[in-house]
Design a protein around this motif. Structure first.
Motif, PDB file in Angstrom:
ATOM      1  N   HIS A  59      19.009  10.351  -2.113  1.00  0.00           N
ATOM      2  CA  HIS A  59      18.803   9.073  -1.911  1.00  0.00           C
ATOM      3  C   HIS A  59      17.526   9.115  -0.705  1.00  0.00           C
ATOM      4  O   HIS A  59      17.344  10.188  -0.112  1.00  0.00           O
ATOM      5  N   ARG A  60      16.799   7.940  -0.709  1.00  0.00           N
ATOM      6  CA  ARG A  60      15.675   7.720   0.328  1.00  0.00           C
ATOM      7  C   ARG A  60      16.218   6.674   1.350  1.00  0.00           C
ATOM      8  O   ARG A  60      16.777   5.748   0.709  1.00  0.00           O
ATOM      9  N   THR A  61      15.841   6.757   2.435  1.00  0.00           N
ATOM     10  CA  THR A  61      16.177   5.728   3.247  1.00  0.00           C
ATOM     11  C   THR A  61      15.135   4.753   3.533  1.00  0.00           C
ATOM     12  O   THR A  61      13.657   5.193   3.879  1.00  0.00           O
ATOM     13  N   VAL A  62      15.158   3.535   3.292  1.00  0.00           N
ATOM     14  CA  VAL A  62      14.075   2.324   3.672  1.00  0.00           C
ATOM     15  C   VAL A  62      14.263   1.836   4.946  1.00  0.00           C
ATOM     16  O   VAL A  62      15.500   1.507   5.464  1.00  0.00           O
ATOM     17  N   ALA A  63      13.335   1.736   5.703  1.00  0.00           N
ATOM     18  CA  ALA A  63      13.549   1.488   7.204  1.00  0.00           C
ATOM     19  C   ALA A  63      12.223   0.468   7.622  1.00  0.00           C
ATOM     20  O   ALA A  63      11.232   0.420   6.860  1.00  0.00           O
ATOM     21  N   ILE A  64      12.617  -0.446   8.574  1.00  0.00           N
ATOM     22  CA  ILE A  64      11.727  -0.956   9.420  1.00  0.00           C
ATOM     23  C   ILE A  64      11.048  -0.162  10.363  1.00  0.00           C
ATOM     24  O   ILE A  64      11.822   0.538  11.324  1.00  0.00           O
ATOM     25  N   VAL A  65       9.749  -0.097  10.306  1.00  0.00           N
ATOM     26  CA  VAL A  65       9.123   1.043  11.062  1.00  0.00           C
ATOM     27  C   VAL A  65       8.070   0.395  11.994  1.00  0.00           C
ATOM     28  O   VAL A  65       7.225  -0.512  11.435  1.00  0.00           O
ATOM     29  N   TRP A  66       7.784   0.783  13.457  1.00  0.00           N
ATOM     30  CA  TRP A  66       6.656   0.538  14.163  1.00  0.00           C
ATOM     31  C   TRP A  66       6.376   1.662  14.868  1.00  0.00           C
ATOM     32  O   TRP A  66       7.096   2.512  15.124  1.00  0.00           O
ATOM     33  N   PRO A  67       5.094   1.943  15.389  1.00  0.00           N
ATOM     34  CA  PRO A  67       4.573   2.854  16.087  1.00  0.00           C
ATOM     35  C   PRO A  67       5.384   2.981  17.706  1.00  0.00           C
ATOM     36  O   PRO A  67       5.331   2.031  18.238  1.00  0.00           O
ATOM     37  N   LYS A  68       5.544   4.296  17.931  1.00  0.00           N
ATOM     38  CA  LYS A  68       5.638   4.417  19.399  1.00  0.00           C
ATOM     39  C   LYS A  68       4.963   4.090  20.538  1.00  0.00           C
ATOM     40  O   LYS A  68       5.365   3.834  21.548  1.00  0.00           O
ATOM     41  N   SER A 120      -0.608   2.108  13.098  1.00  0.00           N
ATOM     42  CA  SER A 120      -1.341   2.910  14.555  1.00  0.00           C
ATOM     43  C   SER A 120      -2.255   2.155  15.064  1.00  0.00           C
ATOM     44  O   SER A 120      -2.286   2.004  16.256  1.00  0.00           O
ATOM     45  N   ASP A 121      -3.071   1.630  14.069  1.00  0.00           N
ATOM     46  CA  ASP A 121      -4.174   0.938  14.481  1.00  0.00           C
ATOM     47  C   ASP A 121      -4.139  -0.581  15.369  1.00  0.00           C
ATOM     48  O   ASP A 121      -4.794  -1.013  15.826  1.00  0.00           O
ATOM     49  N   GLY A 122      -2.697  -1.124  14.777  1.00  0.00           N
ATOM     50  CA  GLY A 122      -2.295  -2.304  15.299  1.00  0.00           C
ATOM     51  C   GLY A 122      -2.970  -3.402  14.338  1.00  0.00           C
ATOM     52  O   GLY A 122      -2.528  -4.524  14.529  1.00  0.00           O
ATOM     53  N   GLY A 140       1.000  -1.205   0.060  1.00  0.00           N
ATOM     54  CA  GLY A 140       0.036  -0.081  -0.020  1.00  0.00           C
ATOM     55  C   GLY A 140       0.752   1.248   0.097  1.00  0.00           C
ATOM     56  O   GLY A 140       2.076   1.367   0.032  1.00  0.00           O
ATOM     57  N   LEU A 141       0.238   2.378  -0.095  1.00  0.00           N
ATOM     58  CA  LEU A 141       0.930   3.587  -0.227  1.00  0.00           C
ATOM     59  C   LEU A 141       1.221   3.943   1.583  1.00  0.00           C
ATOM     60  O   LEU A 141       0.638   3.621   2.443  1.00  0.00           O
ATOM     61  N   ALA A 142       2.226   4.873   1.727  1.00  0.00           N
ATOM     62  CA  ALA A 142       2.784   5.204   2.866  1.00  0.00           C
ATOM     63  C   ALA A 142       1.617   5.594   3.951  1.00  0.00           C
ATOM     64  O   ALA A 142       1.404   5.039   5.114  1.00  0.00           O
ATOM     65  N   ALA A 143       0.556   6.305   3.529  1.00  0.00           N
ATOM     66  CA  ALA A 143      -0.256   6.920   4.529  1.00  0.00           C
ATOM     67  C   ALA A 143      -1.233   5.748   4.978  1.00  0.00           C
ATOM     68  O   ALA A 143      -1.303   5.947   6.189  1.00  0.00           O
ATOM     69  N   ASP A 144      -1.538   5.184   4.070  1.00  0.00           N
ATOM     70  CA  ASP A 144      -2.561   4.027   4.574  1.00  0.00           C
ATOM     71  C   ASP A 144      -1.733   3.129   5.569  1.00  0.00           C
ATOM     72  O   ASP A 144      -2.410   2.541   6.359  1.00  0.00           O
ATOM     73  N   ILE A 145      -0.430   2.524   4.984  1.00  0.00           N
ATOM     74  CA  ILE A 145       0.039   1.595   6.153  1.00  0.00           C
ATOM     75  C   ILE A 145       0.377   2.124   7.266  1.00  0.00           C
ATOM     76  O   ILE A 145       0.271   1.618   8.125  1.00  0.00           O
ATOM     77  N   LEU A 146       0.895   3.556   7.533  1.00  0.00           N
ATOM     78  CA  LEU A 146       0.973   4.238   8.694  1.00  0.00           C
ATOM     79  C   LEU A 146      -0.210   4.179   9.598  1.00  0.00           C
ATOM     80  O   LEU A 146       0.007   3.986  10.695  1.00  0.00           O
TER      81      LEU A 146
END
Length: 310
Positions: free
Chosen positions: A265-274, A137-139, A127-133
């Motif tokens: 350049h763009r950074t690819v990262a593994i992401v999870w919510p705080k 956040s929703d779990g 998906g696109l970043a906004a939807d994934i984020l």
């Protein structure tokens, strides 16, 4: 009294000798003897009968040995349970990624996860970043692999790799050479997502930094494949990572130009919510993701990417 005290006491009882127990434990005999004495003083009972031939348990010592044995068995059982749980992995696992990352990584990652955690139900989301984020956040998503936003905000992230961004044009676009200055992007009609998406924010940030106005020919919030189709049909150009267009460029259907002065350049990262507790086992999953990405970069399967060491 703590578990270490009971373990030392049990070792002395097993060996029937303070000196032999000290050898087994890799400690000084005087230290073991002193700790046994302190334990007896703390409990207010004699635990051992001492003689020239060694030590034997008193009635109170026999009673304590039962507790020590139970505690050791409980600790061993707890360790086995934790190890078994870690080995089995999470019951369900949802990993999301943006389209370019998903296309490159999901196949290899799927094989690695099923080999490591055969009982885990793995769910991939593109998906696109906004939807994934939002889903993160929703779990609904456990881990995301994303191009890091210009402003990460309330995200925890582990940088994975750096990926170059290129100008992508139709094959017949009248631009010479194989590079273009960032400052000249204002002359190029671009097809980009709307303003809240990563690539658009990156281009707008570059425009502010280097003094040009982004020339937006079309806005497209669809998948990368739709954006590429619009470029193929001469509706404009775009900016994308090399890996997103490697097949089309190789086939001569699109052209790519490296952005320079500076390179982007763009950074690819593994992401999870705080704001959410990380589920058990996800740390091990992130290590699998990192290893898969490293293997693909080293094998040349992730064009234009450079690993970021943890």
């Amino acid at each position: 009294m703590n578990s270490d005290d009971l373990a030392l006491f049990a070792q002395v009882a097993k060996n029937g000798s303070i000196s032999r127990a000290a050898m087994e434990l890799g400690a000084d005999q005087s230290t073991v003897s002193r700790r046994v004495g302190l334990l007896e003083a703390e409990l207010g009972v004699r635990l051992f009968h001492r003689s020239g031939r060694g030590v034997t348990l008193t009635a109170r010592g026999q009673q304590l040995l039962g507790y020590a044995t139970t505690l050791n068995e409980t600790l061993a059982e707890a360790e086995r349970a934790m190890r078994d749980s870690a080995e089995q992995g999470p019951a369900k696992l949802c990993i999301a990624a943006q389209p370019t990352i998903a296309r490159i990584l999901f196949g290899s990652l799927g094989h690695a996860l099923k080999a490591r955690y055969p009982l885990t139900q793995v769910h991939f989301v593109e998906g696109l970043a906004a939807d994934i984020l939002n889903r993160l956040s929703d779990g609904a998503v456990d881990i995301a692999i994303l191009y890091l936003p210009e402003h990460p905000g309330a995200l925890q992230f582990d940088p994975l790799l750096s990926e170059g961004v290129q100008l992508i044009t139709p094959a017949n676009y009248p631009l010479k050479g194989d590079t273009i200055s960032v400052r000249d992007l204002g002359d190029i009609p671009l097809i980009l997502p709307s303003t809240h998406h990563g690539l658009r924010m990156m281009v707008e940030s570059l425009a502010n930094r280097y003094g040009f106005s982004a020339n937006i020919a079309l806005e497209c919030d669809g998948s990368i494949s739709i954006t590429k189709r619009l470029v193929l049909e001469n509706c404009g150009c775009t900016v994308l990572p090399e890996a997103a267009v490697v097949e089309e460029v190789k086939a001569g259907r699109l052209k790519s130009y490296r952005l320079e002065d500076p390179e982007i350049h763009r950074t690819v990262a593994i992401v999870w919510p705080k704001n959410r507790v990380t589920a058990d086992g996800l740390w091990a999953v992130t290590q699998i993701i990192r290893q898969r990405a490293a293997d693909m970069v080293e094998q040349g399967a992730w064009p234009g990417a450079t690993l970021i060491n943890p």
